[in-house]
Scaffold this motif. Structure first.
Motif, PDB file in Angstrom:
ATOM      1  N   ASP A 154      -1.799  -3.955  49.286  1.00 50.58           N
ATOM      2  CA  ASP A 154      -1.600  -4.234  47.800  1.00 50.58           C
ATOM      3  C   ASP A 154      -1.122  -3.060  47.380  1.00 50.58           C
ATOM      4  N   TRP A 155      -0.948  -3.178  46.313  1.00 49.70           N
ATOM      5  CA  TRP A 155       0.649  -2.088  45.603  1.00 49.70           C
ATOM      6  C   TRP A 155      -0.117  -1.819  43.574  1.00 49.70           C
ATOM      7  N   TRP A 156      -0.208  -1.081  42.863  1.00 54.95           N
ATOM      8  CA  TRP A 156      -0.440  -0.578  42.033  1.00 54.95           C
ATOM      9  C   TRP A 156       0.399   0.459  41.367  1.00 54.95           C
ATOM     10  N   GLU A 157       1.256   0.015  39.784  1.00 55.26           N
ATOM     11  CA  GLU A 157       2.076   1.265  39.629  1.00 55.26           C
ATOM     12  C   GLU A 157       1.250   2.313  38.236  1.00 55.26           C
ATOM     13  N   GLU A 158       1.512   3.211  38.172  1.00 51.71           N
ATOM     14  CA  GLU A 158       1.069   3.928  36.675  1.00 51.71           C
ATOM     15  C   GLU A 158       1.544   3.803  35.491  1.00 51.71           C
ATOM     16  N   THR A 159       1.662   4.288  34.478  1.00 52.27           N
ATOM     17  CA  THR A 159       1.592   3.783  33.298  1.00 52.27           C
ATOM     18  C   THR A 159       2.979   3.630  32.969  1.00 52.27           C
ATOM     19  N   GLY A 160       3.389   3.019  32.474  1.00 48.30           N
ATOM     20  CA  GLY A 160       4.865   2.061  32.614  1.00 48.30           C
ATOM     21  C   GLY A 160       5.672   1.588  33.469  1.00 48.30           C
ATOM     22  N   GLY A 161       4.541   1.187  34.501  1.00 47.03           N
ATOM     23  CA  GLY A 161       4.725   0.409  35.383  1.00 47.03           C
ATOM     24  C   GLY A 161       4.729  -1.084  35.026  1.00 47.03           C
ATOM     25  N   ALA A 162       5.353  -1.802  36.323  1.00 47.53           N
ATOM     26  CA  ALA A 162       4.582  -3.955  36.122  1.00 47.53           C
ATOM     27  C   ALA A 162       3.441  -4.315  36.261  1.00 47.53           C
ATOM     28  N   GLY A 163       2.062  -3.230  36.495  1.00 46.97           N
ATOM     29  CA  GLY A 163       1.216  -3.060  36.888  1.00 46.97           C
ATOM     30  C   GLY A 163       0.896  -3.684  38.546  1.00 46.97           C
ATOM     31  N   LYS A 164       0.313  -4.506  38.500  1.00 49.49           N
ATOM     32  CA  LYS A 164      -0.823  -5.028  40.336  1.00 49.49           C
ATOM     33  C   LYS A 164       0.277  -6.231  41.357  1.00 49.49           C
ATOM     34  N   GLY A 165      -0.031  -5.874  42.375  1.00 44.25           N
ATOM     35  CA  GLY A 165      -0.117  -7.407  43.134  1.00 44.25           C
ATOM     36  C   GLY A 165      -0.212  -7.279  44.611  1.00 44.25           C
ATOM     37  N   TRP A 166       0.903  -7.851  45.490  1.00 42.75           N
ATOM     38  CA  TRP A 166       0.477  -7.548  46.447  1.00 42.75           C
ATOM     39  C   TRP A 166       1.930  -8.191  47.478  1.00 42.75           C
ATOM     40  N   GLY A 167       2.243  -7.548  48.454  1.00 44.24           N
ATOM     41  CA  GLY A 167       3.240  -7.102  49.368  1.00 44.24           C
ATOM     42  C   GLY A 167       2.966  -7.508  50.845  1.00 44.24           C
ATOM     43  N   THR A 168       3.853  -8.351  51.596  1.00 42.69           N
ATOM     44  CA  THR A 168       3.765  -7.788  53.163  1.00 42.69           C
ATOM     45  C   THR A 168       5.716  -7.381  53.756  1.00 42.69           C
ATOM     46  N   PHE A 169       5.508  -6.269  54.758  1.00 43.89           N
ATOM     47  CA  PHE A 169       6.684  -5.614  55.383  1.00 43.89           C
ATOM     48  C   PHE A 169       6.924  -5.944  56.856  1.00 43.89           C
ATOM     49  N   ASP A 170       7.748  -6.714  57.155  1.00 40.37           N
ATOM     50  CA  ASP A 170       7.886  -7.111  59.341  1.00 40.37           C
ATOM     51  C   ASP A 170       8.754  -5.683  59.156  1.00 40.37           C
ATOM     52  N   LEU A 171       8.230  -4.950  60.191  1.00 38.39           N
ATOM     53  CA  LEU A 171       9.167  -3.906  61.003  1.00 38.39           C
ATOM     54  C   LEU A 171      10.184  -4.359  61.805  1.00 38.39           C
ATOM     55  N   ALA A 172      11.437  -4.008  62.045  1.00 36.07           N
ATOM     56  CA  ALA A 172      12.140  -4.131  62.719  1.00 36.07           C
ATOM     57  C   ALA A 172      12.008  -3.548  63.886  1.00 36.07           C
ATOM     58  N   PRO A 173      12.939  -4.230  64.798  1.00 37.12           N
ATOM     59  CA  PRO A 173      11.968  -3.888  66.264  1.00 37.12           C
ATOM     60  C   PRO A 173      12.636  -2.605  66.265  1.00 37.12           C
ATOM     61  N   ASP A 174      13.422  -1.893  66.071  1.00 32.98           N
ATOM     62  CA  ASP A 174      13.849  -0.727  66.295  1.00 32.98           C
ATOM     63  C   ASP A 174      13.385   0.247  65.666  1.00 32.98           C
ATOM     64  N   THR A 175      12.618  -0.083  64.754  1.00 33.95           N
ATOM     65  CA  THR A 175      11.206   0.766  63.548  1.00 33.95           C
ATOM     66  C   THR A 175      12.464   0.990  62.510  1.00 33.95           C
ATOM     67  N   MET A 176      13.548   0.919  62.258  1.00 30.58           N
ATOM     68  CA  MET A 176      14.341   1.789  61.502  1.00 30.58           C
ATOM     69  C   MET A 176      14.429   1.442  60.310  1.00 30.58           C
TER      70      MET A 176
END
Length: 131
Positions: A85-107
């Motif tokens: 979950d993400w959220w932003e301080e004043t002036g930001g877009a608000g709040k929401g959700w996300g999903t990241f997939d890490l590459a096999p080399d972790t870079m």
């Protein structure tokens, strides 16, 4: 028999001394560092992630230096997939959700995000490790 490990002295007050460890003795395990921890350059600015076990927390900044937007995220690592979950301080877009997939080399990672309440538009968020 006991196995001996020689420790080097780190100052003039310390001297080398043997450390005896019994065969089969269980040594304390070092806390594993997740592949997500570190600094990243992302689609939405610089991001820094920290890990405590599978729990991942982080902070990102985007926008101008005169008016930066600071965002925060908190989620769980599930074997290379970070769901958060993400959220932003004043002036930001608000709040929401996300999903990241890490590459096999972790870079690098690639993922998606959206606003809360869950909307039907999915947006892309990618990143490259910088440290």
């Amino acid at each position: 028999f006991a196995s001996a490990i020689l420790l080097a002295g780190f100052s003039s007050h310390l001297h080398a001394a043997p450390l005896f460890v019994s065969p089969g003795a269980k040594l304390p395990k070092a806390k594993p560092k997740t592949a997500w921890a570190g600094r990243w350059s992302t689609t939405y600015g610089k991001m820094e992630l920290e890990a405590d076990g599978r729990r991942i927390t982080g902070r990102y900044v985007y926008g101008s230096s005169a008016h930066p937007v600071v965002g925060h995220m908190e989620g769980t690592d599930d074997g290379g997939r970070l769901t958060f979950d993400w959220w932003e301080e004043t002036g930001g877009a608000g709040k929401g959700w996300g999903t990241f997939d890490l590459a096999p080399d972790t870079m690098s990672f690639s993922g998606t995000w959206g606003f809360e309440p869950r909307d039907s538009t999915v947006r892309i968020w990618t990143g490259q490790r910088t440290e």
